[in-house]
Write an enzyme that holds these catalytic residues in place. Structure first.
Site, PDB file in Angstrom:
ATOM      1  N   ARG A  91       0.822  -1.205   0.000  1.00 51.11           N
ATOM      2  CA  ARG A  91       0.000   0.000   0.000  1.00 51.11           C
ATOM      3  C   ARG A  91       0.857   1.257   0.000  1.00 51.11           C
ATOM      4  NH1 ARG A  91      -4.406   0.238   4.612  1.00 51.11           N
ATOM      5  NH2 ARG A  91      -2.582   0.140   5.940  1.00 51.11           N
ATOM      6  N   TYR A  92       1.974   1.209   0.715  1.00 52.40           N
ATOM      7  CA  TYR A  92       2.900   2.343   0.741  1.00 52.40           C
ATOM      8  C   TYR A  92       4.095   1.965  -0.128  1.00 52.40           C
ATOM      9  CZ  TYR A  92       0.387   3.161   5.151  1.00 52.40           C
ATOM     10  OH  TYR A  92      -0.561   3.345   6.105  1.00 52.40           O
ATOM     11  N   ARG A  95       7.175   0.212   1.719  1.00 50.68           N
ATOM     12  CA  ARG A  95       6.971  -0.912   2.634  1.00 50.68           C
ATOM     13  C   ARG A  95       6.043  -1.934   2.015  1.00 50.68           C
ATOM     14  NH1 ARG A  95       4.397   3.226   6.517  1.00 50.68           N
ATOM     15  NH2 ARG A  95       4.846   4.393   4.631  1.00 50.68           N
ATOM     16  N   CYS A 104      -2.283 -18.371  13.507  1.00 52.28           N
ATOM     17  CA  CYS A 104      -1.786 -17.651  14.683  1.00 52.28           C
ATOM     18  C   CYS A 104      -1.734 -18.631  15.852  1.00 52.28           C
ATOM     19  CB  CYS A 104      -2.705 -16.490  15.056  1.00 52.28           C
ATOM     20  SG  CYS A 104      -2.832 -15.250  13.767  1.00 52.28           S
ATOM     21  N   CYS A 108      -7.197 -13.657  18.351  1.00 53.45           N
ATOM     22  CA  CYS A 108      -7.796 -12.527  19.036  1.00 53.45           C
ATOM     23  C   CYS A 108      -9.219 -12.358  18.524  1.00 53.45           C
ATOM     24  CB  CYS A 108      -6.995 -11.267  18.723  1.00 53.45           C
ATOM     25  SG  CYS A 108      -5.224 -11.509  18.949  1.00 53.45           S
ATOM     26  N   CYS A 111      -9.687  -9.534  15.881  1.00 55.89           N
ATOM     27  CA  CYS A 111      -8.699  -9.489  14.792  1.00 55.89           C
ATOM     28  C   CYS A 111      -9.236  -8.771  13.560  1.00 55.89           C
ATOM     29  CB  CYS A 111      -8.295 -10.910  14.408  1.00 55.89           C
ATOM     30  SG  CYS A 111      -7.146 -10.930  13.023  1.00 55.89           S
ATOM     31  N   ARG A 113      -8.037  -9.090  10.678  1.00 57.63           N
ATOM     32  CA  ARG A 113      -7.979 -10.018   9.545  1.00 57.63           C
ATOM     33  C   ARG A 113      -8.729 -11.300   9.866  1.00 57.63           C
ATOM     34  NH1 ARG A 113      -2.088  -8.495   8.709  1.00 57.63           N
ATOM     35  NH2 ARG A 113      -2.293  -6.690   7.367  1.00 57.63           N
ATOM     36  N   ASP A 272     -10.413  -1.697  14.363  1.00 56.54           N
ATOM     37  CA  ASP A 272     -10.893  -1.696  12.980  1.00 56.54           C
ATOM     38  C   ASP A 272     -12.320  -2.236  12.916  1.00 56.54           C
ATOM     39  OD1 ASP A 272      -8.518  -0.728  11.650  1.00 56.54           O
ATOM     40  OD2 ASP A 272      -7.584  -2.626  12.227  1.00 56.54           O
ATOM     41  N   ASP A 309      -6.495   3.090  11.030  1.00 51.95           N
ATOM     42  CA  ASP A 309      -6.293   2.569   9.679  1.00 51.95           C
ATOM     43  C   ASP A 309      -7.583   2.923   8.939  1.00 51.95           C
ATOM     44  OD1 ASP A 309      -5.159   1.163   7.564  1.00 51.95           O
ATOM     45  OD2 ASP A 309      -4.356  -0.355   8.929  1.00 51.95           O
ATOM     46  N   LYS A 316      -2.765   4.404   7.360  1.00 48.99           N
ATOM     47  CA  LYS A 316      -2.863   4.701   8.792  1.00 48.99           C
ATOM     48  C   LYS A 316      -2.497   6.157   9.032  1.00 48.99           C
ATOM     49  CE  LYS A 316      -1.334   0.170  10.439  1.00 48.99           C
ATOM     50  NZ  LYS A 316      -0.901  -0.329   9.124  1.00 48.99           N
TER      51      LYS A 316
END
Ligand SMILES: *Cc1c(COP(=O)(O)O)cnc(C)c1O
Ligand code: SF4
Length: 352
Positions: A91-92, A95, A104, A108, A111, A113, A272, A309, A316
């Site tokens: 996206r950037y 990076r 994982c 969480c 999450c 995602r 999010d 974000d 962000k």
């Protein structure tokens, strides 16, 4: 002491006495949609007698996850719209995210995602080759961020192979690893794992995701020390969560815990709009109030940046609070205790 196995179903959590059996039917429906796993280290921190336990709130499934709120989306931060090849989100310009796995150690409940994590999905060797070729082919990519999923669920052997490939890419100078493993499974940070994370010629940073100070146990702090002593600087990231850390004392203790562990607080994320997470999301106003409470009361080292974000994949940005306001004849700046002062000095009287 932590022992035993990672629990991966509502039934197993009920058997361990962590959820009431009458909640099982609803929680089975949650688990059918979103992955469930809680490591022994996280289980050991849960106080089953506390209905508001902040560790349970982060990791034990809740029927409220079945309710989607307005604005929630399966791809809240626009990963899909910025994925040029499988496993890469770019996206950037400088990076790129490299997602080696969708697995994982602990899942969480909030999450961002959550629609893509879970299962055993690891990038295939062919897909990994394509992803590496993409990164190698774009000289603007200065930093590669390993995320997922949690890259540290992979074996040291696989991680070392990825690091060796990144080491060969001249324009990649920095490798950042985003993980929760040192917190939820500190025993995984073995000497072999630490060695695997070295990337010859590159600066490697480890960003640790932790949301409550009770999670920074002596074992967790020791796991982080093994990484830092090996030359891997660490940063923190925390998600602002209702009923977990939306309290100045708790958030302050967490930030101090990071700094005591030699981890520089980096981001406090506003929650999010992932599906079924409204019950865990605090408001932006609350987040700004918490940031105000940290500023002035705690060392500058303990200050994260509060970020949003922007939904849809627009990046962000820091979301305050802002201390500087434009006035009619100059600016007005607020001090950490709420007093207002003209700037430049004497420009206006902010408290007429
Ligand atoms: C968060 C994120 C990054 C890293 O952002 P920093 O502000 O550098 O920490 C990079 N790429 C994507 C797609 C992201 O979502
Ligand atoms: S560790 Fe990260 S990717 Fe995995 S469930 Fe938690 S927030 Fe999601």
């Amino acid at each position: 002491m932590t022992h035993g196995k990672t629990l991966r179903s509502p039934a197993a959590l009920a058997e361990a006495g962590l959820i009431a059996p009458d909640r099982l039917p609803a929680l089975e429906r949650v688990a059918a949609r979103y992955a469930v796993a809680v490591t022994p280290a996280s289980l050991a921190l849960i106080d089953a007698d506390d209905a508001h336990d902040p560790i349970a709130r982060q990791y034990l499934p809740d029927a409220a996850e079945l309710d989607a709120a307005p604005g929630e989306s399966a791809d809240p931060v626009g990963d899909l719209t910025h994925s040029p090849v499988e496993g890469v989100v770019h996206r950037y310009p400088d990076r790129a995210l490299l997602m080696l796995t969708h697995t994982c150690a602990t899942y969480c409940r909030f999450c961002f995602r959550r629609e893509s994590v879970g299962g055993a999905g690891t990038l295939s060797p062919a897909a990994l080759r394509k992803a590496m070729a993409y990164i190698a082919g774009d000289p603007n990519i200065w930093e590669v961020i390993l995320t997922g999923g949690d890259p540290l669920v992979l074996s040291p052997r696989r991680l070392a192979a990825v690091m060796a490939e990144l080491a060969r890419i001249e324009h990649c100078k920095v490798v950042r690893v985003h993980t929760k493993v040192p917190a939820v499974d500190p025993a995984r940070i073995t000497a072999e794992m630490v060695a695997a994370l070295r990337c010859p010629g590159k600066a490697v940073y480890v960003a640790l995701h932790v949301n409550h100070p009770r999670e920074l146990t002596p074992q967790v702090r020791a796991a982080c020390a093994r990484l830092i002593d090996a030359g891997l600087p660490m940063l923190s990231q925390t998600v602002l969560l209702a009923g977990v850390n939306d309290d100045p004392e708790v958030l302050g203790q967490l930030m101090r815990g990071f700094v005591e562990t030699r981890i520089k607080p980096y981001y406090l994320h506003h929650g999010d709009f992932a599906p079924g997470t409204a019950h865990l999301r605090a408001s932006i106003g609350q987040g700004q109030e918490l940031m105000r409470a940290l500023r002035g009361r705690l060392s500058g080292l303990c200050q994260p940046t509060f970020v949003l974000d922007i939904p849809g994949g627009h990046g962000k940005v820091p979301i305050g609070p802002a201390y500087l306001q434009a006035g009619e004849t100059g600016q007005c700046v607020e001090d950490p205790w709420g007093g207002r002062h003209p700037y430049p000095p004497g420009a206006l009287d902010p408290n007429p």
